[in-house]
Design an enzyme around this catalytic site. Structure first.
Site, PDB file in Angstrom:
ATOM      1  N   SER A   1      -9.983  -0.269   7.242  1.00  0.00           N
ATOM      2  CA  SER A   1      -9.422  -0.223   5.897  1.00  0.00           C
ATOM      3  C   SER A   1      -8.795  -1.512   5.391  1.00  0.00           C
ATOM      4  CB  SER A   1      -8.398   0.914   5.803  1.00  0.00           C
ATOM      5  OG  SER A   1      -9.041   2.161   5.880  1.00  0.00           O
TER       6      SER A   1
ATOM      7  N   LYS B   1       0.833  -1.205   0.000  1.00  0.00           N
ATOM      8  CA  LYS B   1       0.000   0.000   0.000  1.00  0.00           C
ATOM      9  C   LYS B   1       0.869   1.257   0.000  1.00  0.00           C
ATOM     10  CE  LYS B   1      -3.914   1.966   2.606  1.00  0.00           C
ATOM     11  NZ  LYS B   1      -4.711   1.844   3.855  1.00  0.00           N
TER      12      LYS B   1
ATOM     13  N   SER C   1      -9.545   1.908   2.930  1.00  0.00           N
ATOM     14  CA  SER C   1      -8.648   2.615   2.038  1.00  0.00           C
ATOM     15  C   SER C   1      -7.632   1.695   1.348  1.00  0.00           C
ATOM     16  CB  SER C   1      -7.887   3.695   2.824  1.00  0.00           C
ATOM     17  OG  SER C   1      -7.060   3.123   3.834  1.00  0.00           O
TER      18      SER C   1
END
Length: 463
Positions: free
Chosen positions: A175, A77, A151
């Site tokens: 997330s 990420k 996210s």
């Protein structure tokens, strides 16, 4: 011939270590899948093709003992440092590449992983939908008109589509669990402090954790056993816990499971599909021999503890970027709206988290595991926060975080476990919440559910 699109991390490492495949062949196949699938999904913000091939070649030439992730392609990420890459946090406000890997990435490489790229996220991970003005919209591989959540939506799309067997995300308010539920993956938020946040002392103070999104329980456990553990600079540290891999491989024993579809957030109603998923899972757990009962969790209100840390976390990350003026308009608006979240207020909120945790954990006086929906709504159509400001985006986020954000405040481990696709063709996930420091029970129970009710390993439309 091995179908690497559906092959997990544990099996990939076994095949490469045994000499049945080379790390270079696995990396090339992953990069080919990314080239073919990513233009339609927008899961990757950067693909490290040349570096990944070189790293795979080094794995193949490596003498001696090989690590548990030897030759496994992994996506990272955007909020985590990867040497040579700009840590963008999902935007354009940084321009200098990181000088070295963050600690989690270093541990992955030490275990033999091959880093193939970085994945999209909304700026600073502020929203549960992966949309930004700089990176565009990330799409769900089950239905490209739908969001993968966020996210960690780029990571979820990359794993669910079969581009990589496993990817790293973060969870400051759901997330990891939200995109796992929307993309049909297994996603465990670990106990607060289980995984280091180094080089940072914390991730959004008491809220944030780092961890994998995977297609199987074993793969999640395998990655966690590699990346878990604190460093001296970490503000939070978890308690003792046994091997996650061993937990995923053993029966859970007879557990007391309480279930509830009552949301934490007032004014949110769960979709009937999610209610049925919880009820069906409760019946299955009963058939598997567990003591299952409906409960009232008596949720405390986490708002006063969560909101200051949300604003303070975003402001702290924004204060560190090189080009504040390049932040998205919505991010700058959120920054201004959070000016009241001073250091004193933030420390008060961290202390308030401890009080919320005590109240939230009352449910575990009577049960070992709590079963709830992961999200209240089905995966929305893409563009759900496109053009919206802070307040509008926050309202759109409420159904996504209604069941999950409390456990970031409380710190407990919580996992989204796939139930397979629903009648609308999209995945469904249910949430299992465990006692403090008790990831091992969640892994054992999730693996039992996985065996009893197998879920698809990749999205059907991703082939």
């Amino acid at each position: 011939m091995t179908d690497l699109r559906a092959t997990g991390a544990a099996e990939t490492a076994r095949l490469v270590t045994a000499g049945d495949l080379t790390a270079r062949a696995v990396a090339d196949a992953a990069l080919d899948r990314i080239a073919a699938a990513d233009p339609a999904l927008n899961a990757f913000s950067v693909v490290l093709a040349d570096a990944a091939r070189a790293e795979a070649d080094a794995r193949d030439d490596q003498p001696g003992e090989r690590g548990p992730l030897h030759g496994v392609p992994v996506a990272i990420k955007e909020e985590l440092d990867v040497a040579g890459c700009v840590t963008t946090f999902g935007g354009e406000a940084n321009s200098t590449p990181a000088a070295e890997d963050g600690e989690v990435v270093r541990r992955l490489r030490a275990a033999g992983a091959v880093i193939v790229g970085k994945t999209t996220m909304p700026e600073f991970g502020a929203w549960p939908y992966t949309e930004s003005s700089s990176r565009g919209i990330t799409r769900n591989p089950w239905d490209r008109t739908r969001t993968p959540g966020g996210s960690s939506g780029g990571t979820a799309a990359a794993v669910a589509s079969g581009m990589v067997p496993v990817g790293i995300g973060g969870d400051g308010g759901g997330s990891i669990r939200i995109p796992s539920a929307m993309c049909g993956l297994f996603g465990l938020k670990p106990q607060r402090g289980r995984v280091t946040t180094s080089p940072h002392a914390h991730l959004w103070w008491a809220l944030g954790t780092v961890g994998p999104l995977s297609r199987t329980v074993l793969d999640s456990a395998l990655v966690y056993d590699v990346i878990r553990g604190s460093t001296p600079g970490d503000r939070f540290r978890a308690g003792e816990s046994g091997s996650f891999v061993e937990a995923a491989g053993r029966e859970p024993g007879r557990l007391r499971v309480g279930w509830s579809t009552k949301p934490v957030s007032v004014g949110v109603r769960p979709d009937p599909i999610h209610v049925r998923a919880v009820e069906d899972t409760a019946r299955l757990l009963s058939e598997l021999g567990h003591d299952v009962r409906q409960v009232d969790p008596r949720y405390p209100d986490p708002t006063a503890a969560f909101v200051p840390q949300f604003f303070a976390g975003l402001r702290a990350e924004a204060d560190e970027v090189e080009h504040y003026e390049r932040l998205e308009r919505r991010t700058r608006e959120t920054y201004r709206l959070g000016s009241w979240a001073s250091p004193r207020v933030t420390e008060w909120a961290v202390r308030a988290s401890e009080k919320v945790s005590v109240k939230a954990n009352r449910v575990f006086q009577d049960v070992d595991v709590l079963l709830t929906p992961t999200t209240a709504h089905r995966p929305p159509r893409v563009g759900v926060i496109d053009g919206r400001g802070t307040v509008g985006s926050a309202l759109q986020a409420m159904p996504a975080i209604a069941y999950v954000a409390l456990w970031n405040v409380a710190g407990n481990p919580a996992a989204s476990v796939p139930c397979g696709p629903a009648e609308d063709g999209l995945p469904v996930g249910v949430q299992l919440v465990g006692r403090t420091d008790d990831e091992v029970t969640l892994l054992s129970l999730s693996a039992q559910l996985e065996r009893a009710r197998p879920w698809p390993l990749t999205a059907p439309s991703a082939g």
